[in-house]
Structure formats: structure tokens, C-alpha cells
Motif scaffolding. Structure first.
Motif, PDB file in Angstrom:
ATOM      1  N   LEU A 280       0.845  -1.191   0.000  1.00 28.09           N
ATOM      2  CA  LEU A 280       0.000   0.000   0.000  1.00 28.09           C
ATOM      3  C   LEU A 280       0.881   1.242   0.000  1.00 28.09           C
ATOM      4  CD1 LEU A 280      -2.677  -0.845   2.712  1.00 28.09           C
ATOM      5  CD2 LEU A 280      -2.932  -0.982   0.247  1.00 28.09           C
ATOM      6  N   PRO A 281       0.401   2.347  -0.545  1.00 24.16           N
ATOM      7  CA  PRO A 281       1.188   3.585  -0.439  1.00 24.16           C
ATOM      8  C   PRO A 281       1.251   4.032   1.020  1.00 24.16           C
ATOM      9  CG  PRO A 281      -0.978   4.006  -1.406  1.00 24.16           C
ATOM     10  CD  PRO A 281      -0.868   2.527  -1.237  1.00 24.16           C
ATOM     11  N   PRO A 282       2.334   4.756   1.409  1.00 27.59           N
ATOM     12  CA  PRO A 282       2.424   5.231   2.802  1.00 27.59           C
ATOM     13  C   PRO A 282       1.213   6.098   3.135  1.00 27.59           C
ATOM     14  CG  PRO A 282       4.435   5.706   1.586  1.00 27.59           C
ATOM     15  CD  PRO A 282       3.442   5.220   0.582  1.00 27.59           C
ATOM     16  N   ASP A 283       0.771   6.032   4.398  1.00 26.88           N
ATOM     17  CA  ASP A 283      -0.403   6.806   4.816  1.00 26.88           C
ATOM     18  C   ASP A 283       0.000   7.698   5.989  1.00 26.88           C
ATOM     19  OD1 ASP A 283      -2.783   7.840   5.613  1.00 26.88           O
ATOM     20  OD2 ASP A 283      -3.864   5.930   5.637  1.00 26.88           O
TER      21      ASP A 283
ATOM     22  N   THR B  86       6.959   1.145   4.363  1.00 28.74           N
ATOM     23  CA  THR B  86       6.196   0.295   3.449  1.00 28.74           C
ATOM     24  C   THR B  86       5.243  -0.582   4.251  1.00 28.74           C
ATOM     25  OG1 THR B  86       8.124   0.244   2.049  1.00 28.74           O
ATOM     26  CG2 THR B  86       6.434  -1.417   1.611  1.00 28.74           C
ATOM     27  N   VAL B  87       3.990  -0.622   3.832  1.00 25.69           N
ATOM     28  CA  VAL B  87       3.020  -1.494   4.497  1.00 25.69           C
ATOM     29  C   VAL B  87       2.284  -2.329   3.462  1.00 25.69           C
ATOM     30  CG1 VAL B  87       2.594  -0.101   6.552  1.00 25.69           C
ATOM     31  CG2 VAL B  87       1.282   0.348   4.488  1.00 25.69           C
ATOM     32  N   TRP B  88       1.838  -3.474   3.945  1.00 14.81           N
ATOM     33  CA  TRP B  88       1.051  -4.350   3.081  1.00 14.81           C
ATOM     34  C   TRP B  88      -0.396  -4.365   3.569  1.00 14.81           C
ATOM     35  CZ3 TRP B  88       6.176  -4.880   3.533  1.00 14.81           C
ATOM     36  CH2 TRP B  88       6.903  -5.260   2.396  1.00 14.81           C
ATOM     37  N   GLY B  89      -1.308  -4.355   2.609  1.00  8.05           N
ATOM     38  CA  GLY B  89      -2.722  -4.527   2.933  1.00  8.05           C
ATOM     39  C   GLY B  89      -3.040  -6.006   2.797  1.00  8.05           C
ATOM     40  N   LEU B  90      -3.529  -6.576   3.889  1.00 12.77           N
ATOM     41  CA  LEU B  90      -3.702  -8.032   3.933  1.00 12.77           C
ATOM     42  C   LEU B  90      -5.155  -8.379   4.240  1.00 12.77           C
ATOM     43  CD1 LEU B  90      -2.326 -10.903   4.218  1.00 12.77           C
ATOM     44  CD2 LEU B  90      -1.965 -10.317   6.607  1.00 12.77           C
TER      45      LEU B  90
ATOM     46  N   ASP C   4     -12.265  -1.476   8.575  1.00 14.71           N
ATOM     47  CA  ASP C   4     -13.513  -2.081   8.129  1.00 14.71           C
ATOM     48  C   ASP C   4     -13.784  -1.604   6.710  1.00 14.71           C
ATOM     49  OD1 ASP C   4     -16.094  -3.079   7.856  1.00 14.71           O
ATOM     50  OD2 ASP C   4     -16.522  -2.749   9.978  1.00 14.71           O
ATOM     51  N   GLU C   5     -13.800  -2.538   5.751  1.00 12.26           N
ATOM     52  CA  GLU C   5     -14.008  -2.160   4.356  1.00 12.26           C
ATOM     53  C   GLU C   5     -15.339  -2.729   3.866  1.00 12.26           C
ATOM     54  OE1 GLU C   5     -10.649  -1.305   2.010  1.00 12.26           O
ATOM     55  OE2 GLU C   5     -10.606  -0.129   3.853  1.00 12.26           O
ATOM     56  N   GLY C   6     -16.370  -2.558   4.663  1.00 12.98           N
ATOM     57  CA  GLY C   6     -17.690  -3.085   4.278  1.00 12.98           C
ATOM     58  C   GLY C   6     -17.789  -4.562   4.603  1.00 12.98           C
ATOM     59  N   GLU C   7     -17.730  -5.400   3.572  1.00 17.63           N
ATOM     60  CA  GLU C   7     -17.820  -6.846   3.800  1.00 17.63           C
ATOM     61  C   GLU C   7     -16.494  -7.415   4.284  1.00 17.63           C
ATOM     62  OE1 GLU C   7     -20.723  -8.767   3.364  1.00 17.63           O
ATOM     63  OE2 GLU C   7     -21.499  -6.707   3.299  1.00 17.63           O
ATOM     64  N   GLU C   8     -15.423  -6.710   3.943  1.00 15.55           N
ATOM     65  CA  GLU C   8     -14.095  -7.241   4.224  1.00 15.55           C
ATOM     66  C   GLU C   8     -13.366  -6.452   5.317  1.00 15.55           C
ATOM     67  OE1 GLU C   8     -13.500  -6.626   0.262  1.00 15.55           O
ATOM     68  OE2 GLU C   8     -13.394  -8.725  -0.337  1.00 15.55           O
ATOM     69  N   ILE C   9     -12.356  -7.104   5.870  1.00 15.17           N
ATOM     70  CA  ILE C   9     -11.517  -6.428   6.856  1.00 15.17           C
ATOM     71  C   ILE C   9     -10.097  -6.374   6.312  1.00 15.17           C
ATOM     72  CG2 ILE C   9     -10.471  -6.659   9.145  1.00 15.17           C
ATOM     73  CD1 ILE C   9     -13.166  -7.626  10.136  1.00 15.17           C
ATOM     74  N   LEU C  10      -9.539  -5.167   6.306  1.00 14.78           N
ATOM     75  CA  LEU C  10      -8.189  -4.965   5.795  1.00 14.78           C
ATOM     76  C   LEU C  10      -7.226  -4.825   6.970  1.00 14.78           C
ATOM     77  CD1 LEU C  10      -6.553  -4.426   3.115  1.00 14.78           C
ATOM     78  CD2 LEU C  10      -6.802  -1.992   3.670  1.00 14.78           C
ATOM     79  N   HIS C  11      -6.200  -5.702   6.986  1.00 14.23           N
ATOM     80  CA  HIS C  11      -5.157  -5.601   8.017  1.00 14.23           C
ATOM     81  C   HIS C  11      -3.964  -4.896   7.394  1.00 14.23           C
ATOM     82  CE1 HIS C  11      -7.516  -9.294   8.605  1.00 14.23           C
ATOM     83  NE2 HIS C  11      -7.345  -9.143   9.890  1.00 14.23           N
ATOM     84  N   LEU C  12      -3.444  -3.868   8.041  1.00 13.50           N
ATOM     85  CA  LEU C  12      -2.212  -3.229   7.566  1.00 13.50           C
ATOM     86  C   LEU C  12      -1.058  -3.855   8.337  1.00 13.50           C
ATOM     87  CD1 LEU C  12      -4.246  -1.320   6.312  1.00 13.50           C
ATOM     88  CD2 LEU C  12      -2.768   0.574   6.936  1.00 13.50           C
TER      89      LEU C  12
END
Ligand SMILES: [Zn+2]
Length: 403
Positions: A26-29, A37-41, A72-80
Motif C-alpha cells: 500500500l502507499p504510505p499513509d 512500506t506497508v502491506w494490505g492483507l 472495516d471495508e464493508g464486507e471485508e476487513i483490511l489488516h495493515l
């Protein structure tokens, strides 16, 4: 693909197995404080709670990666996460002390909100679980001290009774028939949290399984925020730490006042009364001293050719107010001018008896212009402060030459 939320049915699941369904850089936030650097999992199932409904996200590990944020991405959950898992099958492990703290605060909130509503008709319109304190915003008339205490006591009573906290599912209609505290318009099956014989409200958060695990509930301050009343509170471990911290403060204050903690209020009142009395007598002594010094100065001042008596003096070890006392006493006599300064702090004061006919405000402005500083006043009385307190003598010299 919908992420299965394991915490919905078991908030006590600390470790779990899952399969990686997606992992991408993912781009830095910067707004989230993530610079590297982070990964969206995404996983097929997770026990990690994402920030939502006033409750902050969990932290912990997935494989050997650290979880930095959960969304919380609606139906999904995003782990950074800070690195990519090395295999598609992973073990997740949540930071349990952090999560359990959130469960204590969140369940305590349900209970406290229910008591404010039931006892005093004050509905909760929002909830925030902060790093130190939790807050609920109540709508309605200002809660009195008695109401805050009443809601706190009632909530603690339910905690002492150790009532079960159950997860219920149903449509909005079904929950409404069960007496849900807050109506929701969402379609489909909803999740609600029930505190037996005390509360039922829709919520997707994590909660303890019985009210005894909330521990003690402490209500703190209440302040007005826009149209609502923000009530600060803490539960469980936080209440324990805060109560200890409060007592330490009280004990330190008592030590400073050389009294017992329970006597701190009367000791402080006594000390304030003593301080006020000392201030009054110091002030009276300063006035007498200023009068005496002014009389001496008048006697020793030799009138100039035009009959003026001028005193120009730098005072050491006196507060700025002393200049005013001295000047007032000195300029009671006709054709007198006092040009005064303090040795420390750079305070200057120019005053005259009206009969002297000069303009002290203009003189001060000119001196400050030349030497540097701020101030002003009237034709007969003007005071200021030099930017450089070491220039007091220069300022008075300049004033003398002007007059
Ligand atoms: Zn909840």
C-alpha cells in the motif's frame, strides 16, 4: 470475498488460523502515522477488530508480521501489516491486554448509557473510546452531580450482580419487539448485545461475557459539547489505575500542605486565606514605605529654575506595582515629575502632578521608540516595559533630557 468475523461470536478468541486471500503493498499513509512500506492483507477469517462504532482497532501479529492497523471495508476487513506473510496459511494473534481493555470499556459504556437512559431519560448519541478516557455524549437537560452519581452507582450495581452479556441476532423488527434501546433502519440480520434484564442494543463491537468482568465503573467530569453533555468515564483496569493515580496526586498535595489527605480541602482554604491576608499586609507595608520614600525624595529634590521637582530613580528588589505606589505619593505635590524604573524586569513609569504640564504618555512613547519596548497611558501617568531590562538607566536618562 466476505471476511468471517470471528469476534462476532467469540470475543475471547485470541489466536486463530486463517488463509491469506489478498496481500499487496500500500502507499504510505501519513495521516495514519504510517511512513514505511506497508502491506494490505485480507484473510478468509479474522479475530482482529477493525476501528468502528467508537472502538479502536486491535493490534497483534499475523505470522511474523506486526499488525499496524485494522480497517472495516464493508464486507471485508483490511489488516495493515509491516511485512508480507511467507506462507498462505497464517496464525493470527491479537494483543489481548489491549483488546480486553476495549471490551471492558465498551461493555461498561453499554451499561452506563442504559442507566442514564432508564433512570434519567438521557439518551446516548455518541461514544468514544480514547487512549486514556472514554466518553459518551448525552442529549437532553444538563446532568446534575446527583444524576452522574446515580447512573454510576446503578451501573456498578449491575456489574456486581455479574449478569450475563449475550449476543443476539435478529431483524430490526424482531429486535424492536425485544425492546432494543436504539432502533436501526438497516435491513437483514442485525447483531445486538444484551445485558440480562438491563439493556439490549445493536452493536458490532466486542464485549465481556458477564458484567462482573467490566470491573468498577468510574464516572468523571461532565462538560458541554455543542448541544450535548460529554460524560467522561473509565472501567476496569483503567478505573483501577486512575483511582491509584488520583490518590497519589492527593497524597502528594497533602504532603506539600503537611496534612492528612482527607484534610486537603480545609488546608488549602486555610492556606489561601493566609496568602490573601499576607498579600494585604504586604501591600499596606509597601504603601507606607512608598509614602515614606516619596516624602524623603520630595525633601531632597531641589526645585529647578522653573520650580519643578523631578525624581529619576531605579528601584531594586521591588515589584512593578511599587513604582505606581511611589509615583502616586510623589506626584501629590504641585509641579512634580517622577521618572521611575525597576532594576529587574525593565518596568518603567513616568508620572506627573497635572500642574507640571508635560505629557508623560508622549514622553514614554518617545523613550520606548528610542530604547525599545511597549507601553502607554495618560498625560499624567504612563507605564511600560523595556525589551531589554538592562537599559533602564538609558531610558531614564532619555526621559530626563526630554523633560
Ligand atoms: Zn457495543
Amino acid at each position: 470475498m466476505t471476511t468471517r468475523r470471528l469476534y462476532y461470536d467469540d470475543a475471547y478468541e485470541k489466536e486463530f488460523e486463517a488463509r491469506v486471500v489478498y496481500c499487496e503493498v500500500l502507499p504510505p499513509d501519513l495521516s495514519a502515522g504510517i511512513t514505511g512500506t506497508v502491506w494490505g492483507l485480507m484473510l478468509d477469517r479474522t479475530a482482529f477488530y477493525p476501528t468502528s462504532g467508537g472502538q479502536p482497532n486491535d493490534l497483534g501479529k499475523i505470522g511474523d508480521a506486526n499488525v499496524l492497523d485494522v480497517r472495516d471495508e464493508g464486507e471485508e476487513i483490511l489488516h495493515l501489516v509491516d511485512r508480507k506473510p511467507s506462507a498462505p496459511d497464517v496464525m493470527g494473534c491479537i494483543n489481548w491486554p489491549r483488546r480486553f481493555d476495549h471490551m471492558q470499556q465498551h461493555t461498561g459504556q453499554h451499561l452506563l448509557s442504559a442507566m442514564f437512559q432508564e433512570r434519567f431519560g438521557l439518551p446516548t448519541v455518541s461514544f468514544h473510546l480514547g487512549a486514556e478516557l472514554c466518553t459518551i455524549d448525552l442529549r437532553g437537560p444538563e446532568p446534575t452531580e446527583k444524576m452522574l452519581e446515580g447512573a454510576e452507582r446503578a451501573a456498578n450495581q449491575v456489574a456486581f450482580e455479574d449478569r450475563p452479556v449475550n449476543v443476539r441476532y435478529g431483524t430490526a423488527d424482531q429486535l424492536s419487539r425485544l425492546g432494543v434501546r436504539k432502533e436501526v433502519e438497516r435491513q437483514g440480520i442485525l447483531r445486538a448485545i444484551e445485558i440480562e434484564a438491563a439493556d439490549l442494543q445493536p452493536c458490532g463491537g466486542t464485549h465481556v461475557k458477564s458484567t462482573g468482568q467490566i470491573g468498577i465503573i468510574l464516572v468523571r467530569r461532565c462538560t458541554k459539547v455543542r448541544q450535548d453533555w460529554r460524560v467522561e468515564f473509565v472501567c476496569g483496569g483503567r478505573a483501577e489505575r486512575l483511582a491509584r493515580h488520583d490518590f497519589q496526586l492527593l497524597r502528594q498535595a497533602a504532603e506539600q500542605m503537611s496534612c492528612a489527605p482527607e484534610d486537603i480541602v480545609s488546608a488549602a482554604s486555610r492556606s489561601i486565606a493566609e496568602r490573601d491576608a499576607s498579600f494585604k499586609s504586604l501591600r499596606a507595608a509597601q504603601e507606607r514605605l512608598a509614602e515614606a520614600e516619596a516624602t524623603l525624595a520630595l525633601q531632597s529634590a531641589i526645585p529647578g529654575a522653573n520650580g519643578f521637582r523631578i525624581v529619576s530613580r531605579i528601584f531594586e528588589g521591588v515589584p512593578a506595582e511599587y513604582l505606581g505606589l511611589f509615583a502616586t505619593a510623589f506626584t501629590k505635590s504641585e509641579k512634580t515629575i517622577a521618572l521611575l524604573a525597576t532594576a529587574d524586569g525593565g518596568h518603567v513609569l513616568f508620572a506627573q502632578h497635572a500642574s507640571a504640564g508635560k505629557d508623560m504618555n508622549v514622553a514614554l512613547k518617545e523613550v520606548l521608540e528610542k530604547i525599545g519596548g511597549k507601553g502607554g497611558g495618560t498625560r499624567d501617568f504612563a507605564r511600560g516595559k523595556l525589551s531589554d531590562s538592562a537599559k533602564a538607566q538609558q531610558a531614564l536618562d532619555a526621559a530626563v533630557s526630554l523633560i
